[in-house]
Design a protein around this motif. Structure first.
Motif, PDB file in Angstrom:
ATOM      1  N   LEU A  37       6.389 -30.829  21.938  1.00 44.49           N
ATOM      2  CA  LEU A  37       7.845 -30.818  22.111  1.00 44.49           C
ATOM      3  C   LEU A  37       8.509 -29.966  21.030  1.00 44.49           C
ATOM      4  CD1 LEU A  37       8.456 -34.579  23.022  1.00 44.49           C
ATOM      5  CD2 LEU A  37       8.538 -32.608  24.556  1.00 44.49           C
ATOM      6  N   GLU A  38       7.987 -30.062  19.805  1.00 41.85           N
ATOM      7  CA  GLU A  38       8.534 -29.253  18.709  1.00 41.85           C
ATOM      8  C   GLU A  38       8.316 -27.771  18.965  1.00 41.85           C
ATOM      9  OE1 GLU A  38       7.548 -32.816  15.509  1.00 41.85           O
ATOM     10  OE2 GLU A  38       6.320 -31.004  15.544  1.00 41.85           O
ATOM     11  N   LEU A  39       7.116 -27.430  19.441  1.00 39.32           N
ATOM     12  CA  LEU A  39       6.823 -26.025  19.732  1.00 39.32           C
ATOM     13  C   LEU A  39       7.677 -25.497  20.882  1.00 39.32           C
ATOM     14  CD1 LEU A  39       2.993 -25.271  19.441  1.00 39.32           C
ATOM     15  CD2 LEU A  39       4.874 -24.208  18.199  1.00 39.32           C
ATOM     16  N   SER A  40       7.979 -26.355  21.846  1.00 44.84           N
ATOM     17  CA  SER A  40       8.832 -25.908  22.945  1.00 44.84           C
ATOM     18  C   SER A  40      10.234 -25.571  22.432  1.00 44.84           C
ATOM     19  CB  SER A  40       8.900 -26.971  24.050  1.00 44.84           C
ATOM     20  OG  SER A  40       9.572 -28.136  23.614  1.00 44.84           O
ATOM     21  N   LEU A  41      10.726 -26.326  21.450  1.00 40.17           N
ATOM     22  CA  LEU A  41      12.015 -25.998  20.825  1.00 40.17           C
ATOM     23  C   LEU A  41      11.938 -24.665  20.106  1.00 40.17           C
ATOM     24  CD1 LEU A  41      13.011 -29.469  19.281  1.00 40.17           C
ATOM     25  CD2 LEU A  41      13.956 -28.387  21.328  1.00 40.17           C
ATOM     26  N   VAL A  42      10.815 -24.438  19.431  1.00 35.15           N
ATOM     27  CA  VAL A  42      10.613 -23.168  18.724  1.00 35.15           C
ATOM     28  C   VAL A  42      10.627 -22.002  19.706  1.00 35.15           C
ATOM     29  CG1 VAL A  42       8.911 -21.789  17.451  1.00 35.15           C
ATOM     30  CG2 VAL A  42       9.362 -24.156  16.770  1.00 35.15           C
ATOM     31  N   VAL A  43       9.878 -22.126  20.808  1.00 33.67           N
ATOM     32  CA  VAL A  43       9.812 -21.050  21.802  1.00 33.67           C
ATOM     33  C   VAL A  43      11.194 -20.730  22.343  1.00 33.67           C
ATOM     34  CG1 VAL A  43       8.988 -20.465  24.124  1.00 33.67           C
ATOM     35  CG2 VAL A  43       7.413 -21.467  22.462  1.00 33.67           C
ATOM     36  N   ALA A  44      11.959 -21.775  22.687  1.00 32.88           N
ATOM     37  CA  ALA A  44      13.292 -21.561  23.249  1.00 32.88           C
ATOM     38  C   ALA A  44      14.217 -20.862  22.254  1.00 32.88           C
ATOM     39  CB  ALA A  44      13.890 -22.893  23.692  1.00 32.88           C
ATOM     40  N   ALA A  45      14.172 -21.284  20.986  1.00 31.49           N
ATOM     41  CA  ALA A  45      15.057 -20.688  19.976  1.00 31.49           C
ATOM     42  C   ALA A  45      14.652 -19.253  19.644  1.00 31.49           C
ATOM     43  CB  ALA A  45      15.048 -21.548  18.715  1.00 31.49           C
ATOM     44  N   VAL A  46      13.349 -19.016  19.515  1.00 29.00           N
ATOM     45  CA  VAL A  46      12.868 -17.676  19.156  1.00 29.00           C
ATOM     46  C   VAL A  46      13.048 -16.709  20.332  1.00 29.00           C
ATOM     47  CG1 VAL A  46      10.835 -16.347  18.447  1.00 29.00           C
ATOM     48  CG2 VAL A  46      11.276 -18.585  17.439  1.00 29.00           C
ATOM     49  N   ALA A  47      13.011 -17.229  21.560  1.00 26.90           N
ATOM     50  CA  ALA A  47      13.254 -16.375  22.732  1.00 26.90           C
ATOM     51  C   ALA A  47      14.633 -15.713  22.640  1.00 26.90           C
ATOM     52  CB  ALA A  47      13.143 -17.198  24.013  1.00 26.90           C
ATOM     53  N   ARG A  48      15.600 -16.444  22.130  1.00 28.86           N
ATOM     54  CA  ARG A  48      16.939 -15.866  21.965  1.00 28.86           C
ATOM     55  C   ARG A  48      16.911 -14.696  20.979  1.00 28.86           C
ATOM     56  NH1 ARG A  48      22.483 -16.331  21.966  1.00 28.86           N
ATOM     57  NH2 ARG A  48      23.433 -15.745  19.979  1.00 28.86           N
ATOM     58  N   GLN A  49      16.221 -14.883  19.843  1.00 23.63           N
ATOM     59  CA  GLN A  49      16.120 -13.795  18.860  1.00 23.63           C
ATOM     60  C   GLN A  49      15.404 -12.587  19.469  1.00 23.63           C
ATOM     61  OE1 GLN A  49      17.750 -14.286  15.828  1.00 23.63           O
ATOM     62  NE2 GLN A  49      18.321 -16.056  17.074  1.00 23.63           N
ATOM     63  N   PHE A  50      14.382 -12.867  20.251  1.00 25.39           N
ATOM     64  CA  PHE A  50      13.622 -11.811  20.929  1.00 25.39           C
ATOM     65  C   PHE A  50      14.524 -10.990  21.839  1.00 25.39           C
ATOM     66  CE2 PHE A  50      10.451 -10.953  24.530  1.00 25.39           C
ATOM     67  CZ  PHE A  50      10.003  -9.769  23.954  1.00 25.39           C
ATOM     68  N   ALA A  51      15.522 -11.637  22.435  1.00 29.30           N
ATOM     69  CA  ALA A  51      16.417 -10.945  23.366  1.00 29.30           C
ATOM     70  C   ALA A  51      17.558 -10.225  22.667  1.00 29.30           C
ATOM     71  CB  ALA A  51      16.978 -11.950  24.380  1.00 29.30           C
ATOM     72  N   VAL A  52      18.202 -10.887  21.704  1.00 25.30           N
ATOM     73  CA  VAL A  52      19.472 -10.348  21.173  1.00 25.30           C
ATOM     74  C   VAL A  52      19.304  -9.379  20.017  1.00 25.30           C
ATOM     75  CG1 VAL A  52      20.672 -12.437  21.918  1.00 25.30           C
ATOM     76  CG2 VAL A  52      19.878 -12.274  19.559  1.00 25.30           C
ATOM     77  N   LEU A  53      18.178  -9.441  19.317  1.00 21.87           N
ATOM     78  CA  LEU A  53      18.016  -8.577  18.137  1.00 21.87           C
ATOM     79  C   LEU A  53      17.515  -7.186  18.528  1.00 21.87           C
ATOM     80  CD1 LEU A  53      16.411 -11.071  15.606  1.00 21.87           C
ATOM     81  CD2 LEU A  53      18.817 -10.438  15.853  1.00 21.87           C
ATOM     82  N   HIS A  54      17.852  -6.211  17.690  1.00 20.65           N
ATOM     83  CA  HIS A  54      17.422  -4.829  17.927  1.00 20.65           C
ATOM     84  C   HIS A  54      16.914  -4.210  16.628  1.00 20.65           C
ATOM     85  CE1 HIS A  54      19.103  -5.070  21.947  1.00 20.65           C
ATOM     86  NE2 HIS A  54      20.192  -5.577  21.409  1.00 20.65           N
ATOM     87  N   ASN A  55      16.172  -5.004  15.875  1.00 25.25           N
ATOM     88  CA  ASN A  55      15.588  -4.521  14.625  1.00 25.25           C
ATOM     89  C   ASN A  55      14.149  -5.025  14.520  1.00 25.25           C
ATOM     90  OD1 ASN A  55      15.872  -7.240  14.029  1.00 25.25           O
ATOM     91  ND2 ASN A  55      17.688  -6.953  12.767  1.00 25.25           N
ATOM     92  N   ALA A  56      13.577  -4.899  13.325  1.00 26.44           N
ATOM     93  CA  ALA A  56      12.169  -5.274  13.145  1.00 26.44           C
ATOM     94  C   ALA A  56      11.918  -6.751  13.431  1.00 26.44           C
ATOM     95  CB  ALA A  56      11.728  -4.942  11.720  1.00 26.44           C
TER      96      ALA A  56
END
Length: 620
Positions: free
Chosen positions: A190-209
């Motif tokens: 369950l903790e990892l699923s929260l991590v995946v969901a939150a990091v997915a947002r960074q994966f989408a919105v960021l445009h840097n390293a």
């Protein structure tokens, strides 16, 4: 009048004198100076500071800040100061890896869980990252102290692209690399699923390293040995935006000029997303603000990229296996490429599945031109795979999981378009039916993968001729015998058994049209297997299928001829007699689903009953 003296800036020596002072006020003043002029990369100075202040005072200051010391004011100030100094000191590897610093991890996690300022939280992340990367003891203490439990719910609240987010992602990469299947439980999933969901947002919105760091973390999670068990918690996420964020990030990687390895990571994400949410994840509008993606963009990019990756991987594999000098590095390189090949093939198979039922899906392709483009790329991909198999055939290579997977993807496509790549398929059919996986002793799986295609083509005489010419009829018979033998252990093979039986029946019904000579030795083994299959089943469709094939085989032989076959005796004949009797006893019942099979059995019985006295005796 004397000129005024310039005010002298404090030096490191002044700082060290204060830190070595007898009063707490002196030491506090020294620590404040440390935060102002000690640079993070000045390892020598930081080491001197640590030696001067000592661990006892740092621990006392930290406890005071957390409220576990004597009653004092300004606890927040002390806490911020102690955490900032400790984070700076951990820039020195030997300090970060020390027992004293590792022992502070549980307290730092407790501090983080109490709702602190962003600056302090950033320092806590910095400290945890430095300590956990400095030693194995550090990272294992972080895991065992509940690091994932603390960080997982926080990460979605960190500012997009912030330094705290960057360090948190690096910590999570480290934790994921250390987690194994045995250490996982429901809470951690369950903790990892929260991590995946939150990091997915960074994966989408960021445009840097940091976008690539998010990609690597997500890829590591989905490439782990426990990733399949993470699917259900992710399906149950109350907020589905994470799936749109994932698609947006995958599209951004695949449509831009990035390193091939990054595209490979993105394709790993795509394959897992389809495993979690189904093939429909590929298609449809993204429901996110400021994101405008054509509904079929992800599908086309994933398919095009998979085609490129498969072409490169198979070309490299063929070179390494058949042309390059044989050494350890070559063998390791082959294993690495074989690890990625199943992912690329799985993507293609999932897209084939989606396209084959596109009319039934919620999202549909935008126009006919897109549909035709998808078919064109699929044809080209299948052509590349067939060339790889042709190369293997020419080198006399029939064994390998890469070859078996190649047959599987070919079988998936031919099941939907039996006439595709017709000449290549005709030339390679006998070879594809002979391919074995690494752990197989006979080519059962390769035949299973081709059964949907074989069942379709044998509905016509031309297909039966092709199969017989390739000795595919023997391969199908041997396959169904193997499947029936192991059916006692698994019901997963039932679908393949019925497909194989349909294929055999097609051949038997058209044997005169194609002038097929059947080897009675092979078919005597099939008779035994079919009797065994039906004996163990209460399913009427199993009984009728087995009996109808037996009836068609009895047209070609006699009881006496069968009894002369090695390993065939009267007990097998009794089993066959019981099978035919069971099938005939259904006459007059409502058998609409198997009426055609019953007709085959009864018509056959009238032709061969006199040649099989044992069966005739049981059916009176």
């Amino acid at each position: 009048m004397a000129a005024p003296q310039e005010e002298r800036s404090p030096s490191l020596d002044d700082c060290l004198k204060l830190l070595k002072g007898e009063r707490d006020e002196q030491r506090l003043a020294g620590l404040l100076l440390v935060t102002k002029f000690c640079k993070n990369d000045d390892i020598v100075s930081l080491k001197k500071v640590y030696d001067a202040v000592g661990t006892h005072f740092l621990d006392r200051l930290l406890r005071t800040g957390t409220g576990s010391g004597d009653g004092v004011e300004n606890r927040d100030v002390y806490l911020q100061l102690s955490v900032t100094v400790l984070a700076a000191l951990c820039r020195v590897p030997e300090i970060a890896s020390s027992v004293d610093m590792v022992s502070r991890i549980p307290l730092i996690l407790e501090i983080m869980s109490k709702g602190i300022t962003t600056n302090m939280l950033e320092d806590c992340y910095e400290l945890l990252y430095l300590v956990s990367t400095a030693s194995e003891a550090g990272v294992m203490t972080l895991i065992n102290s509940g690091g994932l439990r603390v960080i997982a719910p926080q990460i979605s609240d960190l500012p997009d692209g912030s330094h705290a987010m960057e360090v948190a992602i690096k910590i999570l990469q480290l934790l994921v690399s250390k987690l194994d299947g045995e250490s996982m439980n429901i809470e951690r999933f369950l903790e990892l699923s929260l991590v995946v969901a939150a990091v997915a947002r960074q994966f989408a919105v960021l445009h840097n390293a940091l976008k690539f760091e998010a990609l690597h973390l997500l890829s590591a999670v989905f490439s782990s040995e426990y990733s399949a068990l993470l699917h259900e918690p992710l399906r149950s996420m109350p907020d589905n935006n994470w799936a749109d964020y994932m698609r947006t990030g995958v599209v951004a990687i695949l449509q831009n000029r990035v390193a091939p390895s990054e595209k490979l990571h993105a394709l790993i994400l795509a394959e897992n997303m389809m495993s979690i949410l189904g093939e429909k994840w590929l298609i449809g509008r993204v429901k996110l603000p400021n994101v405008d993606l054509p509904a079929d963009r992800c599908l086309l990019l994933v398919l095009e990229s998979s085609h490129v990756e498969i072409s490169v991987l198979l070309n490299d594999l063929a070179y390494k296996k058949y042309e390059a000098p044989k050494n350890n590095s070559t063998a390791e390189d082959i294993l690495l490429k074989q690890r990625y090949l199943p992912i690329m093939f799985s993507l293609v198979e999932k897209i084939i599945k989606y396209i084959s039922s596109v009319g039934e899906n919620e999202g549909t392709l935008s126009d006919e031109a897109i549909f035709q483009k998808v078919i064109k790329i699929l044809n080209e991909t299948v052509g590349v795979v067939l060339e790889y198999l042709k190369d293997a055939k020419e080198h006399g290579n029939k064994k390998g999981n890469d070859l078996l997977l190649s047959v599987r993807v070919i079988g998936s496509y031919l099941a939907e378009t039996p006439v595709a790549c017709k000449e290549q398929v005709q030339d390679l059919l006998d070879y594809m039916l002979s391919v074995e996986g690494e752990d197989e002793s006979s080519p059962v799986l390769s035949t299973c993968f081709l059964l949907p295609f074989l069942c379709q083509i044998t509905m016509k005489a031309e297909g039966c001729k092709l199969l017989a010419y390739s000795r595919g009829d023997i391969a199908v018979v041997e396959c169904v015998i193997k499947l029936i033998e192991r059916s006692a252990e698994s019901v997963d093979d039932d679908g393949s058994i019925f497909l194989a039986c349909d294929t055999i029946m097609n051949i038997l019904l058209k044997r005169e049209q194609i002038s097929l000579t059947l080897e009675i030795a092979t078919f005597s083994s099939l008779l035994k297997a079919l009797a065994y299959w039906a004996d163990r089943s209460n399913d009427n469709s199993v009984v009728m299928m087995a009996a109808s094939i037996c009836s068609l085989i009895f047209d070609l032989t006699s009881e006496d001829a069968l009894l002369k076959q090695p390993n065939f005796n009267s007990s097998y004949l009794d089993s066959l007699a019981r099978l035919i009797a069971r099938s005939l006893s259904s006459c007059g019942q409502d058998m609409s689903d198997t009426a055609d099979l019953l007709e085959i059995i009864t018509a056959g019985y009238s032709r061969w009953a006199d040649r099989f006295p044992t069966i005739k005796k049981h059916t009176r």
